[in-house]
Design a protein around this motif. Sequence first.
Motif, PDB file in Angstrom:
ATOM      1  N   CYS A  45     -24.675 -10.640  53.390  1.00 28.60           N
ATOM      2  CA  CYS A  45     -25.855 -10.760  54.263  1.00 28.60           C
ATOM      3  C   CYS A  45     -25.745 -12.003  55.141  1.00 28.60           C
ATOM      4  CB  CYS A  45     -27.131 -10.832  53.410  1.00 28.60           C
ATOM      5  SG  CYS A  45     -27.582  -9.277  52.640  1.00 28.60           S
ATOM      6  N   TYR A  46     -25.282 -13.086  54.544  1.00 25.42           N
ATOM      7  CA  TYR A  46     -25.146 -14.337  55.308  1.00 25.42           C
ATOM      8  C   TYR A  46     -24.085 -14.180  56.394  1.00 25.42           C
ATOM      9  CZ  TYR A  46     -24.920 -19.387  56.103  1.00 25.42           C
ATOM     10  OH  TYR A  46     -24.964 -20.635  56.672  1.00 25.42           O
ATOM     11  N   TYR A  47     -22.987 -13.501  56.049  1.00 23.91           N
ATOM     12  CA  TYR A  47     -21.911 -13.252  57.019  1.00 23.91           C
ATOM     13  C   TYR A  47     -22.430 -12.428  58.198  1.00 23.91           C
ATOM     14  CZ  TYR A  47     -17.897 -10.755  58.984  1.00 23.91           C
ATOM     15  OH  TYR A  47     -16.999 -10.179  59.843  1.00 23.91           O
ATOM     16  N   GLN A  55     -25.503 -12.115  59.206  1.00 23.25           N
ATOM     17  CA  GLN A  55     -26.462 -12.931  59.956  1.00 23.25           C
ATOM     18  C   GLN A  55     -25.739 -13.861  60.923  1.00 23.25           C
ATOM     19  OE1 GLN A  55     -29.089 -15.301  57.480  1.00 23.25           O
ATOM     20  NE2 GLN A  55     -29.353 -16.806  59.096  1.00 23.25           N
ATOM     21  N   LYS A  56     -24.678 -14.518  60.440  1.00 23.57           N
ATOM     22  CA  LYS A  56     -23.946 -15.446  61.290  1.00 23.57           C
ATOM     23  C   LYS A  56     -23.156 -14.722  62.385  1.00 23.57           C
ATOM     24  CE  LYS A  56     -25.568 -19.051  59.542  1.00 23.57           C
ATOM     25  NZ  LYS A  56     -26.501 -19.868  60.355  1.00 23.57           N
ATOM     26  N   SER A 107     -32.468 -19.845  47.819  1.00 18.77           N
ATOM     27  CA  SER A 107     -33.465 -20.518  48.653  1.00 18.77           C
ATOM     28  C   SER A 107     -34.744 -20.725  47.853  1.00 18.77           C
ATOM     29  CB  SER A 107     -33.792 -19.687  49.900  1.00 18.77           C
ATOM     30  OG  SER A 107     -32.662 -19.471  50.699  1.00 18.77           O
ATOM     31  N   ASN A 114     -33.820 -23.507  52.839  1.00 15.42           N
ATOM     32  CA  ASN A 114     -32.442 -23.652  52.391  1.00 15.42           C
ATOM     33  C   ASN A 114     -32.316 -24.805  51.400  1.00 15.42           C
ATOM     34  OD1 ASN A 114     -29.591 -24.995  52.785  1.00 15.42           O
ATOM     35  ND2 ASN A 114     -29.371 -22.858  53.378  1.00 15.42           N
TER      36      ASN A 114
END
Length: 439
Positions: free
Chosen positions: A84-86, A88-89, A245, A259
């Motif tokens: 998910c973070y990948y 998003q970035k 988080s 964060n």
Amino acid sequence: MSQLCVVPTCKFKSSTLCLCCLKNLCDDHLKEHNDLIRIGFECLKEEMMNLNEEMKMIDLEKLIDVQREKLDQWKENCHEIIECYYKQKCDELQQFSREKFEKQRKELNQIETSINNYHQNETIFRKDLQSLRLSLYDLRQEIDQFKRKGIQVTIQPFLLNNQSISIEDSKPNAFHINRAVLTSPDRTIECTDGWQSEFASNDRSILITLADNLCLFDRNLTLIKQSPWPFEGIYDMCWSSTLASFIVVTEKKRVYRINEVTLATERIYGIEEKDWLACTCSEAYLYLTTHEIGTDIFQYKLLPLIRPVKQWQPPFSCKPHESIHTIRSKDRTLALIIRESLGGVINIELRSAATLNRLWSLPLDIRSSGLWSRINCCSLQYNEWLVVHAASSRLFHIDKEGQLKFVHEYQPKLNNATMFGSNTLVIHLGSKVHFHQLS
């Protein structure tokens, strides 16, 4: 002269002294005494043999597999978080690059328009020409830089330490809060007095509201990061291991995500605006309660996107005339602090997180003085609980069966309290924070 047998009902003289118990016994009672010892040994031997057979029946691989499932689930959650973070970035990179490109195109168009306007005008000054030449030169430099390197992406190394997962023996012993330990803190942090005194923690760090700041401390109680809190008043905070988080509920019907490393704050727009009061997270879900009599409980799935799953309303969440002050998650259960109408009895209830079925309920010796006076709770070791009542400055220790073990009136008067890890009790007094090491 010979002594009588030690057995009160025996009239015979003792014939010997038993070396194991140092008692004078006659022949008959000595034999009976030895027979009892022999029977005891036989029983002990049989118990030992039974225990040996039970150990042979233990499926060690099954026990290991049960705990390995936790590790597998943790691995899957980490993969989902990283994925998910990948994504998003990637979206941010694409958006930032397009915005940068469009900005340069717009600047080039503006220079072109200016040149055309000057070209059509019979009068042109040297300074105008020089200005346009400089603007075009700067833009060329910027475009060349963009062509060569694009957008700069800086990646911090992924940090994982040996404390992230602990493997240890399960401990059946009960947990006790020592009254003497609470009389003097091991450490105190001074701060500007403020009405906000919320906190949330994981095994590594604790986030504390100190006046108008968010302060992050590590296990050594060293301040890692401090950041101003410019938003509305905070009602409740919790930690989500799945999202890595902190989750914050505020007085303006908003829910934020903070964060752990940077304390960067973003609003969670996937959660609708309601009068939220309390929050808690399990591995898979976020639970929110509404700020009203006849409280609703909402369940949100955390991955891959935060979305609503279930809603419990009275009489399943609580009775229509009751309100839920606090909700806390632990091992597939939810602890609820429930109060009857104004001035009524306050209970702590343990519920199933899946069905909300009541596992146990305990009335507390609390009569709330205000409609929403602070009543907090947190989990202790061995599935026990600690309830914190600010108005009376009392701590209630409750065992895993829902029985009251210990009540302590804390001095000076506290605003809030919680556990940090398994052995640090954190007491927020408004103008200072006390840390008590419990073991």
